[in-house]
Design an enzyme around this catalytic site. Structure first.
Site, short mmCIF file in Angstrom:
data_model
loop_
_atom_site.label_atom_id
_atom_site.label_comp_id
_atom_site.label_asym_id
_atom_site.label_seq_id
_atom_site.Cartn_x
_atom_site.Cartn_y
_atom_site.Cartn_z
N CYS A 481 0.84 -1.21 0.00
CA CYS A 481 0.00 0.00 0.00
C CYS A 481 0.87 1.25 0.00
O CYS A 481 0.35 2.36 0.08
CB CYS A 481 -0.95 0.00 1.19
N GLU A 523 -2.39 0.79 -4.57
CA GLU A 523 -1.72 -0.44 -4.13
C GLU A 523 -0.78 -0.87 -5.25
O GLU A 523 -1.19 -0.93 -6.41
CB GLU A 523 -2.80 -1.52 -3.91
#
Ligand SMILES: C[S@@+](CC[C@H](N)C(=O)[O-])C[C@H]1O[C@@H](n2cnc3c(N)ncnc32)[C@H](O)[C@@H]1O
Length: 531
Positions: A481, A523
């Site tokens: 992330c 992401e």
């Protein structure tokens, strides 16, 4: 400015005040009345945003910065300026270069589009750049979303979303660039050897996707309470650029059931606010449990509910798999995109090992290698496995799967999820341990082993990278992330390989997944093959 290092700015004890009498507005009609604090803030080196510095250097075209911090920033307090936005930083904020102020000062302005002319009000300073509120868009960009079409009435005032004013296609372009810049800036030595960054995989839904939100509120001030001047309690998210809470009745990026839960939670907090001595952060999380009595149906009937107790168990379905986990623990927050993310990870894990014979130079370009592995991947290691999302959904095609995770609660869920999904505990297992010691548990042949890494935002530790180089898994799929730490880890891994005289890894693919539409977040998924 490929490869230009971020400057190492030195911040002295610069004392800054921040006070602004007027509300910031984007556009004006949307903003609640907000006042800036009169508090004086002393900057420390920690205030430097290194990622932002890269964007500023790129806009300025040079990394040299020769400003004497004893000289005041080149603005009147809360000066309003008309500026043209030059680029979008990775934070989603716009950057405007002011060549005639402080030899190229940069303003950081939220909720803008490159090319736009805007009125901005300066309120806080840092080394060579200042933050400003957006006061008015004077000349909107053609691709700015019309005010009436913006998803959320709080956009521009709430700190949660940064990109609702641009189309989804433009959000995807921005996020692809964020991924590319991360590798350009943080895996700089190897950037020229990397494949082009793929287009970002879209979320199938761009609103009502978040299965978890955490609104806050503050307790009433006792002085105001006794004087009968207490203001209504504010329950919601932080205001953009400020340390105050914005009252929010509904969050259009959260799922409908989470928004239902928010209504109930707000009513309860409002009713009982006098009993709270302190403020709190609330948890609202969607769960989709089986309706009792339908367990034997195929498929069983489920019904969505909103859970607010951290300890309560959430049930979530990812394709055919069921995951139970405590509401307060980590799980991905966009269920809609998980099937495509998992499908992609599965596909990357099983890419043929000897798929390419393209020579890949090492960082010093003195040696070249070709892929020569002919083994098949048979074993899977899931580092930072949480409650088993990747280990379980990707287990097919592997002889053995082993996951490692530091949270005891998550490991016990992961093991329970094996049982819920009728997987053999002989072939798939989850261990409670620090990922830094993951290979201590493993007797898999490295040439037949794939490793999934999905660490927290800070990325992998030196110890983790050291043991990875000692083991050398044949395939690595790194999910993250935080694309900046992901890129840093790639450079750390390849540096370690080359220091040991090993050819290292070929990067097969780098791709963003949009787990967080309307926000700046992306992401990253990167696939490596051992050479
Ligand atoms: C981004 S989450 C990923 C979880 C899981 N892969 C998923 O997608 O649901 C990172 C996980 O790493 C775990 N973690 C953090 N530090 C760790 C460490 N040093 N060793 C092992 N696990 C760690 C956290 O508890 C968290 O579950």
């Amino acid at each position: 400015m490929s490869g230009s290092p971020a400057p190492s700015p030195v911040i002295s004890d610069m004392t800054l005040s921040a006070e602004t009498p007027a509300p910031a507005a984007v556009p004006k009609a949307q903003a609640p009345a907000m006042k800036r604090s009169k508090k004086v803030k002393k900057l420390t080196k920690k205030d430097i945003d290194e990622v932002l510095m890269h964007d500023i250097v790129e806009l300025r075209g040079h990394s040299h910065w020769d400003w004497d911090p004893k000289t005041p920033p080149p603005f009147q307090n809360f000066e309003e300026l008309e500026v043209t936005i030059g680029s979008l930083a990775q934070s989603g904020e716009g950057l405007a270069l002011l060549p005639d102020r402080g030899e190229g000062w940069v303003l950081v302005v939220p909720f803008v589009v490159p090319g736009e002319k805007v009125m901005a009000r300066v309120y806080r300073h840092n080394w060579g750049y200042s933050y400003a509120d957006l006061v008015e868009v004077i000349q909107p960009a053609e691709n700015r979303i019309a005010k009436n079409d913006i998803l959320c009435k709080y956009f521009g005032a709430c700190a949660g979303c940064q990109l609702q004013h641009i189309s989804y296609a433009d959000q995807m372009k921005f996020k692809r660039q964020v991924v590319e810049n991360a590798f350009k800036n943080y895996a700089e030595k190897y950037f020229a050897t990397l494949p082009p960054v793929d287009p970002v995989s879209q979320s199938p839904i761009q609103s009502n996707y978040r299965t978890k939100i955490t609104p806050h509120f503050e307790a009433l001030n006792p002085k105001h309470q006794s004087a009968g001047t207490a203001q209504p309690v504010q329950i919601g998210f932080m205001q953009a650029g400020k340390r105050r809470i914005l009252d929010i009745e509904e969050c259009p990026i959260a799922t409908p059931i989470v928004n239902e839960g928010m209504k109930t939670m707000r009513a309860e907090v409002q009713k009982n606010i006098a009993t709270y001595k302190k403020g709190a952060t609330m948890l609202l999380r969607e769960s989709n449990p089986i309706v009792p009595g339908t367990e034997s149906e195929n498929p069983p009937t489920t019904t969505k509910v909103c859970v607010t107790d951290h300890k309560e168990t959430i049930t979530e379905w990812v394709g055919k798999f069921r995951f139970d986990y405590p509401a307060g623990s980590f799980f991905q927050n966009n269920n809609a995109i998980l099937p495509s993310l998992i499908g992609y990870v599965q596909q990357q894990l099983h890419l043929p090992l000897a798929s390419s014979t393209t020579p890949v130079p090492s960082s010093d370009s003195t040696s070249a290698s070709t892929s020569s592995l002919n083994h098949e991947i048979k074993y899977l290691v899931d580092a930072y496995c949480g409650s088993g999302l990747f280990g379980i959904t990707c287990h097919e095609g592997f002889k053995k799967v082993l996951g490692v995770e530091i949270s005891a609660a998550s490991i016990s869920c992961a093991t329970n999820n094996l049982v819920l999904n009728k997987l053999s505990t002989e072939t798939t297992a989850f261990h409670l341990d620090d990922a830094d010691k993951i290979f201590a548990h493993i007797d898999f042949p490295s040439a037949e082993t794939a490793l999934i890494i999905d660490p927290p935002r800070k990325g992998c530790s030196d110890e983790f990278l050291d043991q990875m180089v000692a083991f050398l898994p044949a395939r690595v799929v790194y999910v993250s992330c935080n694309v900046q730490t992901q890129a840093k880890d790639l450079q750390g891994l390849l540096d370690r390989c080359h220091a040991k005289g090993l050819p290292g890894y070929r990067v097969e693919a780098i791709r963003g997944f949009d787990l967080f539409p309307q926000t700046r977040h992306v992401e990253g998924v990167m696939t490596l093959t051992r050479l």
